[in-house]
Design an enzyme around this catalytic site. Structure first.
Site, PDB file in Angstrom:
ATOM      1  CB  SER A  45      62.292 -26.763 -38.175  1.00  0.00           C
ATOM      2  OG  SER A  45      63.086 -27.064 -39.294  1.00  0.00           O
TER       3      SER A  45
ATOM      4  CB  ILE B  67      65.111 -26.511 -26.645  1.00  0.00           C
ATOM      5  CG1 ILE B  67      66.454 -26.011 -27.208  1.00  0.00           C
ATOM      6  CG2 ILE B  67      63.950 -25.664 -27.157  1.00  0.00           C
ATOM      7  CD1 ILE B  67      66.627 -26.180 -28.715  1.00  0.00           C
TER       8      ILE B  67
ATOM      9  CG  ASN C  42      61.583 -29.256 -28.097  1.00  0.00           C
ATOM     10  OD1 ASN C  42      62.365 -28.606 -28.777  1.00  0.00           O
ATOM     11  ND2 ASN C  42      61.943 -29.880 -26.976  1.00  0.00           N
TER      12      ASN C  42
ATOM     13  CE  LYS D 101      46.617 -39.631 -37.571  1.00  0.00           C
ATOM     14  NZ  LYS D 101      45.573 -39.430 -38.589  1.00  0.00           N
TER      15      LYS D 101
ATOM     16  CB  THR E 108      70.699 -28.533 -25.462  1.00  0.00           C
ATOM     17  OG1 THR E 108      71.062 -29.132 -26.720  1.00  0.00           O
ATOM     18  CG2 THR E 108      69.898 -27.269 -25.702  1.00  0.00           C
TER      19      THR E 108
ATOM     20  CE  LYS F 253      65.015 -31.363 -35.814  1.00  0.00           C
ATOM     21  NZ  LYS F 253      63.978 -31.257 -34.775  1.00  0.00           N
TER      22      LYS F 253
ATOM     23  CE1 TYR G 272      68.313 -32.928 -35.453  1.00  0.00           C
ATOM     24  CE2 TYR G 272      69.237 -31.278 -36.941  1.00  0.00           C
ATOM     25  CZ  TYR G 272      68.617 -31.605 -35.742  1.00  0.00           C
ATOM     26  OH  TYR G 272      68.292 -30.609 -34.847  1.00  0.00           O
TER      27      TYR G 272
HETATM   28  P1  NAP Z   1      68.038 -32.618 -25.844  1.00  0.00           P
HETATM   29  O1  NAP Z   1      68.658 -31.846 -24.743  1.00  0.00           O
HETATM   30  O2  NAP Z   1      68.620 -33.933 -26.239  1.00  0.00           O
HETATM   31  O3  NAP Z   1      66.471 -32.780 -25.519  1.00  0.00           O
HETATM   32  C1  NAP Z   1      65.625 -33.550 -26.315  1.00  0.00           C
HETATM   33  C2  NAP Z   1      64.648 -34.291 -25.410  1.00  0.00           C
HETATM   34  O4  NAP Z   1      63.767 -35.069 -26.241  1.00  0.00           O
HETATM   35  C3  NAP Z   1      65.374 -35.277 -24.490  1.00  0.00           C
HETATM   36  O5  NAP Z   1      64.822 -35.239 -23.192  1.00  0.00           O
HETATM   37  C4  NAP Z   1      65.107 -36.595 -25.182  1.00  0.00           C
HETATM   38  O6  NAP Z   1      65.195 -37.719 -24.324  1.00  0.00           O
HETATM   39  C5  NAP Z   1      63.695 -36.377 -25.681  1.00  0.00           C
HETATM   40  N1  NAP Z   1      63.339 -37.386 -26.683  1.00  0.00           N
HETATM   41  C6  NAP Z   1      64.143 -38.052 -27.544  1.00  0.00           C
HETATM   42  N2  NAP Z   1      63.434 -38.936 -28.259  1.00  0.00           N
HETATM   43  C7  NAP Z   1      62.151 -38.833 -27.843  1.00  0.00           C
HETATM   44  C8  NAP Z   1      60.956 -39.486 -28.208  1.00  0.00           C
HETATM   45  N3  NAP Z   1      60.940 -40.469 -29.128  1.00  0.00           N
HETATM   46  N4  NAP Z   1      59.807 -39.140 -27.575  1.00  0.00           N
HETATM   47  C9  NAP Z   1      59.796 -38.179 -26.632  1.00  0.00           C
HETATM   48  N5  NAP Z   1      60.906 -37.528 -26.232  1.00  0.00           N
HETATM   49  C10 NAP Z   1      62.076 -37.846 -26.834  1.00  0.00           C
HETATM   50  O7  NAP Z   1      68.040 -31.754 -27.175  1.00  0.00           O
HETATM   51  P2  NAP Z   1      67.697 -30.216 -27.458  1.00  0.00           P
HETATM   52  O8  NAP Z   1      68.929 -29.604 -28.002  1.00  0.00           O
HETATM   53  O9  NAP Z   1      66.955 -29.597 -26.351  1.00  0.00           O
HETATM   54  O10 NAP Z   1      66.734 -30.444 -28.708  1.00  0.00           O
HETATM   55  C11 NAP Z   1      65.354 -30.151 -28.704  1.00  0.00           C
HETATM   56  C12 NAP Z   1      64.911 -29.981 -30.143  1.00  0.00           C
HETATM   57  O11 NAP Z   1      65.624 -28.896 -30.724  1.00  0.00           O
HETATM   58  C13 NAP Z   1      65.180 -31.186 -31.042  1.00  0.00           C
HETATM   59  O12 NAP Z   1      64.108 -31.383 -31.923  1.00  0.00           O
HETATM   60  C14 NAP Z   1      66.427 -30.766 -31.817  1.00  0.00           C
HETATM   61  O13 NAP Z   1      66.540 -31.427 -33.046  1.00  0.00           O
HETATM   62  C15 NAP Z   1      66.188 -29.286 -31.972  1.00  0.00           C
HETATM   63  N6  NAP Z   1      67.362 -28.467 -32.249  1.00  0.00           N
HETATM   64  C16 NAP Z   1      68.376 -28.392 -31.350  1.00  0.00           C
HETATM   65  C17 NAP Z   1      69.485 -27.603 -31.639  1.00  0.00           C
HETATM   66  C18 NAP Z   1      70.656 -27.464 -30.689  1.00  0.00           C
HETATM   67  O14 NAP Z   1      71.685 -26.882 -31.088  1.00  0.00           O
HETATM   68  N7  NAP Z   1      70.573 -27.932 -29.464  1.00  0.00           N
HETATM   69  C19 NAP Z   1      69.528 -26.888 -32.841  1.00  0.00           C
HETATM   70  C20 NAP Z   1      68.464 -26.998 -33.731  1.00  0.00           C
HETATM   71  C21 NAP Z   1      67.374 -27.783 -33.414  1.00  0.00           C
HETATM   72  P3  NAP Z   1      66.645 -38.482 -24.263  1.00  0.00           P
HETATM   73  O15 NAP Z   1      67.593 -37.472 -23.686  1.00  0.00           O
HETATM   74  O16 NAP Z   1      66.410 -39.640 -23.407  1.00  0.00           O
HETATM   75  O17 NAP Z   1      66.968 -38.848 -25.692  1.00  0.00           O
END
Ligand code: NAP
Length: 255
Positions: free
Chosen positions: A144, A19, A91, A125, A193, A162, A158
């Site tokens: 979220s 995302i 995010n 912050k 993703t 959220k 999780y």
């Molecule tokens: P993703 O493809 O795993 O991308 C998340 C990114 O955040 C990755 O590049 C990850 O690095 C990075 N990250 C992890 N820990 C971090 C930290 N401590 N500091 C900085 N960056 C960090 O996941 P996504 O699906 O795009 O998710 C993005 C957001 O959307 C998240 O907050 C997730 O909870 C939320 N979300 C996703 C979904 C879904 O269905 N995909 C649904 C609801 C909410 P690494 O890959 O190295 O860990």
């Protein structure tokens, strides 16, 4: 035609994947100048290369959002480079280990909360302090989830993180509205993703079709469909929208 984020300086965390990466490309298309952060520097750099090819200005930084000094440094670098910060998409997040509530380990609990909730608070912050200092308002969007509105069996940490993001978003909206700072959250449904790929792997035997069956639109969402909502929320077109945990969920909560 000018983009809806023309000239705005925007910070995106978790910009190296899913995302965050899709949103960075949409922000670039809409004219934003970008500060892209991820825990994996190379991943953020790859996103930056893609947006630069599309003509956008930006920089990337390695930052772990669960570390205050990293987050403080991110905002400082954005201001040192571009002179201000107009919008932010907080995010970065992790799904953590799947476990029922009574089996969730302390380590998993603290790790998920540190990144998904404390990380968002650290970002807000630093960003809000800068927005207050420079004046003129600002727009922040936190990620979220549908799990920030409803329960998520097998993901207690999780889900708690959220829900916490939704509460923080509402609280900050009330605190900073008078300064013209709008603070919203997006609550994505299942989005295609790498994170969702890992979650589907956890839920052994669950196919994409089974996941999509609970969605009125009968399909997964694409990361760009979240990015479009975030770009709108960060833009002046959403000038009277604040305090929302906004579902972008294929209609899931209409059921
Ligand atoms: P993703 O493809 O795993 O991308 C998340 C990114 O955040 C990755 O590049 C990850 O690095 C990075 N990250 C992890 N820990 C971090 C930290 N401590 N500091 C900085 N960056 C960090 O996941 P996504 O699906 O795009 O998710 C993005 C957001 O959307 C998240 O907050 C997730 O909870 C939320 N979300 C996703 C979904 C879904 O269905 N995909 C649904 C609801 C909410 P690494 O890959 O190295 O860990």
């Amino acid at each position: 035609m000018a983009g809806i984020l023309d000239g705005k300086v925007a910070l995106i965390t978790g910009a190296g994947s899913g995302i965050g990466r899709a949103t960075a490309k949409i922000f670039a298309r809409e004219g934003a100048r970008l500060v892209l952060a991820d825990i994996v520097a190379e991943a953020a750099q790859e996103t930056l290369n893609a947006v630069k090819q599309a003509g956008a200005e930006g920089l990337y930084l390695k930052a772990d959002v669960s570390r205050w000094t990293d987050v403080e440094g991110l905002v400082a670098k954005a201001v040192a480079t571009f002179g201000r910060l107009d919008c932010a998409f907080n995010n970065a997040g992790i799904e953590g280990e799947p476990a029922l509530t009574h089996k969730c380990s302390e380590e998993n609990w603290h790790r998920v909360l540190a990144i998904n909730l404390t990380g968002v608070w650290f970002c807000m912050k630093a960003e809000i302090a800068q927005m207050l200092k420079q004046g003129g308002g600002g727009a922040i969007v936190n990620t979220s989830s549908v799990a920030g509105i409803a329960g998520a069996p097998g993901g207690p940490a999780y889900c708690a993180s959220k829900h916490g993001v939704a509460g923080l978003t509402r609280t900050a909206c009330l605190e900073y509205g008078k300064h013209g700072i709008r603070i919203n959250a997006v609550c994505p449904g299942p989005i295609r993703t790498p994170m969702l790929g890992r979650i589907m792997g956890f839920t052994k035997g669950t196919t994409e079709e089974q996941f999509a069956r609970s969605e009125p639109l009968r399909r997964l969402g694409e990361p760009e469909e979240i990015g479009e909502a975030v770009a709108w929320l960060c833009s002046d077109r959403a000038s009277y929208v604040t305090g929302l945990p906004m579902p972008v969920d294929g209609g899931f909560f209409a059921q």
